[in-house]
Design a protein around this motif. Structure first.
Motif, PDB file in Angstrom:
ATOM      1  N   HIS A 135       0.686  -1.158   0.144  1.00 21.65           N
ATOM      2  CA  HIS A 135       0.073   0.178  -0.086  1.00 21.65           C
ATOM      3  C   HIS A 135       0.823   1.363  -0.007  1.00 21.65           C
ATOM      4  O   HIS A 135       1.972   1.216   0.163  1.00 21.65           O
ATOM      5  CB  HIS A 135      -0.821  -0.067   1.026  1.00 21.65           C
ATOM      6  N   SER A 188      -3.172   0.446   6.986  1.00 23.22           N
ATOM      7  CA  SER A 188      -2.351   0.981   5.711  1.00 23.22           C
ATOM      8  C   SER A 188      -3.195   2.293   5.087  1.00 23.22           C
ATOM      9  O   SER A 188      -4.309   2.318   5.474  1.00 23.22           O
ATOM     10  CB  SER A 188      -2.481  -0.119   4.634  1.00 23.22           C
ATOM     11  N   GLU A 195      -3.943   4.588   1.564  1.00 24.51           N
ATOM     12  CA  GLU A 195      -3.802   4.486   0.004  1.00 24.51           C
ATOM     13  C   GLU A 195      -4.029   5.928  -0.412  1.00 24.51           C
ATOM     14  O   GLU A 195      -4.920   6.536  -0.055  1.00 24.51           O
ATOM     15  CB  GLU A 195      -4.816   3.527  -0.613  1.00 24.51           C
ATOM     16  N   GLY A 220      -2.484   4.204  -4.974  1.00 20.86           N
ATOM     17  CA  GLY A 220      -2.215   2.696  -5.083  1.00 20.86           C
ATOM     18  C   GLY A 220      -0.989   2.249  -5.977  1.00 20.86           C
ATOM     19  O   GLY A 220      -1.231   1.471  -6.806  1.00 20.86           O
TER      20      GLY A 220
END
Ligand code: DMJ
Length: 676
Positions: free
Chosen positions: A248, A258, A260, A263
């Protein structure tokens, strides 16, 4: 002969024409009258004939079925034919021939993993980018039919002699050499075929230019206690990321989760060169393999051109130059192609957002304008991609941005922080700042000039000198009591505001680098004074950490020379001041700068270290209540820890600033000789 023993026979026409009972009886009679040996011979012959016919049919059908099966699998799972390459030893630089030959045998199918079905792309009616980005504001490559080409062309390109292997026709591919296409065509060509360079697959192209490829560098790892402490901090951060956020973008070290953003595994790519420089072979190898096997760009998701350029493109290119591993350059080239749609604006000033999957670009959702620092902080990376691949389009598009910005009117060399990609003009009355949205415009003027061999009378350096004059006359002030020098902002392009972002603390480092390269002494004096002030923005607080934004007193009626508003008291683990300390140490060799850095490193250890990594803080003004914010940005690994490590090095030229130039995210790229 009993009925049950009958054998159904097919004899030559005439004899079997009749199907009535009489016919069958006479046939049976005739059969029975034959001698046994003749009957056996006939049975044997007919059986042999039938078996032969059956075998022929079944064989063809079986072959056809197995081909179909293979083809279907190749489409459903493009990786299944991929040849697994042995893991590279980051400090062993494999023979390039062997390396690239291995790459070249990867089948056409293996070149497809990032390719989405052609008819899935450029769905012009299917985009909702919010108010600002109506359909007219989104650019795409216009020729929809052409989008179907990449898959076919990949197969053609991998066939050495240019034979159309799909149709099995020996017909030469009609394709102009890339250099003969005009610039717009080159741009379109690169966008249509993101897996290609110069009209052939990226791997084949790199094989062609093999003698030009990087050889790789060697680093020995930490040599003293302070460096070892930084490596330990890196390992602690990395362990948390591996455990809770692997693959991530960022780690949330407090909630152990995580985060994002694009990505693209930002933390992995951003940290590659730091690991290489620190000699962390195992970690580097693991990250390298993730990039090789799991970093894919073709997802339909908007990314920010600037962020992805400085972090991902810069990270890949730096890893390539340091390690000599061409896998990184292959990835960088594909990413470069996928970022190119940003330049399809009417003015050539890039749009801020690009969709790497459907290859479209547009202005930010919240504004019709791009940030000035963003469109002027992509040049080092795009130019390096051109120089590394010998394909000029990347450098051409960013040179054009330089030219456009150079031509625009400025305030004593200073630029407004917003620019419109459609009109190519600055926003009227926009703020002028060396902090957010303005900062690295000035940084890249100098660094591009260094990267390209420091040509006299180059607009880049002329613009840089003019801008620093503007900083000295329009933005620099001193506090009333302590006489601390700071750089303020011009609101509406004219009203002075005594506000300085931590981001501006990159400037002392850039100034001393410029002075080292021949800029006037006034730059060095400003650099030293500003470095002191930036240090104060740390030392004035009980945590010994700086806030995101500081304000400065205009008169001695104000209680303090430096003050911080509650909403600005956070610390995001930013690198700028450590970066400047590094330049001061690398250029002067004075170890005082190491000691200043060590104080701050210990402050991070005390306040930002948590079980799963290092975290951003909400408040640097209260050591008892720092309010953990729960984000470890990738620049902590790519910049802050890298600059700490290099600052504490016994060899101040561990990275030689005559040969390397750091991009805005701390990724070293090579300096090139001037073009003749
Ligand atoms: C980094 O991503 C880069 O240094 C960028 O130019 C500005 N800000 C962050 C770190 O603070």
């Amino acid at each position: 002969m009993k009925d049950s023993g009958h054998i159904a026979l097919t004899l030559p026409s005439g004899a079997v024409a009749s199907t009535d009972e009489r016919g069958r009886k006479s046939l049976r009679r005739a059969w029975n009258q034959l001698p046994r040996c003749q009957r056996n011979l006939i049975i044997l012959g007919v059986t042999a004939f039938c078996v032969t016919v059956l075998l022929c049919l079944t064989g063809d059908q079986l072959i056809a079925a197995s081909i179909k099966d293979v083809e279907e699998k190749a489409i459903a799972s493009p990786y299944h034919m991929r040849r697994e390459l042995p893991l590279a030893n980051p400090h062993h630089h494999p023979d390039k021939e062997e390396d690239l030959t291995a790459a070249a045998v990867v089948t056409p199918a293996a070149a497809l993993p990032n390719q989405e079905p052609a008819d899935d792309k450029f769905d012009g009616g299917n985009v909702a980018y919010g108010e600002v980005n109506s359909a007219e504001n989104v650019v795409r490559v216009t020729d929809t039919a052409a989008v179907a080409l990449p898959v076919l062309q990949d197969k053609k390109a991998d066939n050495e002699d240019g034979i159309d292997i799909l149709n099995n026709v020996e017909e030469p591919i009609e394709r102009l050499p890339i250099e003969q296409l005009d610039e717009r065509e080159q741009l379109n060509e690169a966008i249509r075929n993101p897996l290609h360079l110069g009209g052939i697959s990226i791997k084949r192209h790199l094989k062609k230019i093999q003698p030009l490829l990087a050889k790789g560098q060697h680093f020995h790892g930490a040599t003293n206690e302070r460096q070892s402490a930084v490596v330990a901090a890196f390992k602690h951060s990395w362990a948390g990321y591996q455990k809770y956020a692997w693959g991530h973008d960022n780690l949330k070290p407090v909630s152990q989760f995580s985060h994002e953003w694009f990505g693209l595994g930002l933390t992995i790519v951003d940290a590659l060169d730091t690991m290489y420089i620190m000699g962390l072979d195992e970690e580097f190898k693991e990250a390298r393999d993730w990039v090789d096997l799991s970093l894919h760009f073709a997802t339909k998701r908007d990314v920010n051109l600037f962020e992805v350029t400085i972090r991902v493109l810069g990270g890949l290119l730096s890893a390539y130059h340091l390690s000599g591993d061409t896998m990184f350059l292959t990835k960088a080239a594909e990413l470069g192609n996928r970022l190119l749609p940003a330049f399809l604006s009417p003015s050539g000033i890039p749009y801020s957002d690009v969709n790497l999957g459907d290859l479209s670009a547009h202005s930010p959702k919240w504004s019709p304008d791009s940030s000035t620092s963003e469109i002027t902080t992509i040049q080092l990376e795009f130019r390096d991609l051109s120089r590394s691949t010998n394909i000029s389009i990347y450098e051409n598009v960013v040179n054009k941005v330089n030219e456009k910005v150079h031509e625009l009117d400025k305030t004593d060399g200073l630029v407004p922080i917003f620019i419109n990609a459609n009109t190519g003009t600055f926003r009227n009355y926009a703020t002028i700042s060396l902090g957010a949205r303005g900062d690295s415009y000035y940084e890249y003027l100098l660094k591009q000039w260094i990267q390209t061999g420091r040509n006299d009378n180059d607009n880049l350096i002329l613009d840089y000198m003019q801008a620093i004059d503007g900083v000295l006359t329009k933005l620099m002030r001193r506090t009333p009591r302590e006489h601390w020098v700071y750089i303020g902002e011009l609101i509406n392009g004219k009203d002075f505001k005594p506000k300085m972002d931590h981001l501006t603390c990159y400037l002392p480092g850039t100034l001393i680098l410029g002075h080292q390269n021949g800029m006037p002494d006034s730059h060095l004096i400003l650099a030293r004074d500003l470095l002191d002030t930036c240090y104060q923005t740390y030392m004035q607080h009980p945590t010994h950490l700086a806030p995101e934004i500081s304000y400065f007193a205009l008169t001695d009626k104000e209680e303090h020379d430096i003050y911080v508003k509650p909403n600005d008291a956070h610390n995001l683990l930013r690198p700028e001041f450590i970066e400047s300390l590094y330049y001061f140490y690398a250029i002067t060799g004075n170890r005082t700068y190491q000691d200043m850095g060590w104080t701050i490193f210990q402050a991070f250890e005390t306040h930002a270290k948590v079980n799963a990594g290092y975290t951003s803080l909400g408040n640097v003004r209260n050591a008892q209540n720092t309010r953990l914010r729960d984000l470890m940005e990738s620049f902590w690994l790519s910049e802050t820890l890298k600059y700490f490590y290099l600052l504490f090095s016994d060899n101040r030229k561990e990275i030689d600033l005559d040969q390397w130039v750091f991009n805005s995210e701390g990724h070293p790229l090579p300096v090139y000789p001037p073009k003749t």
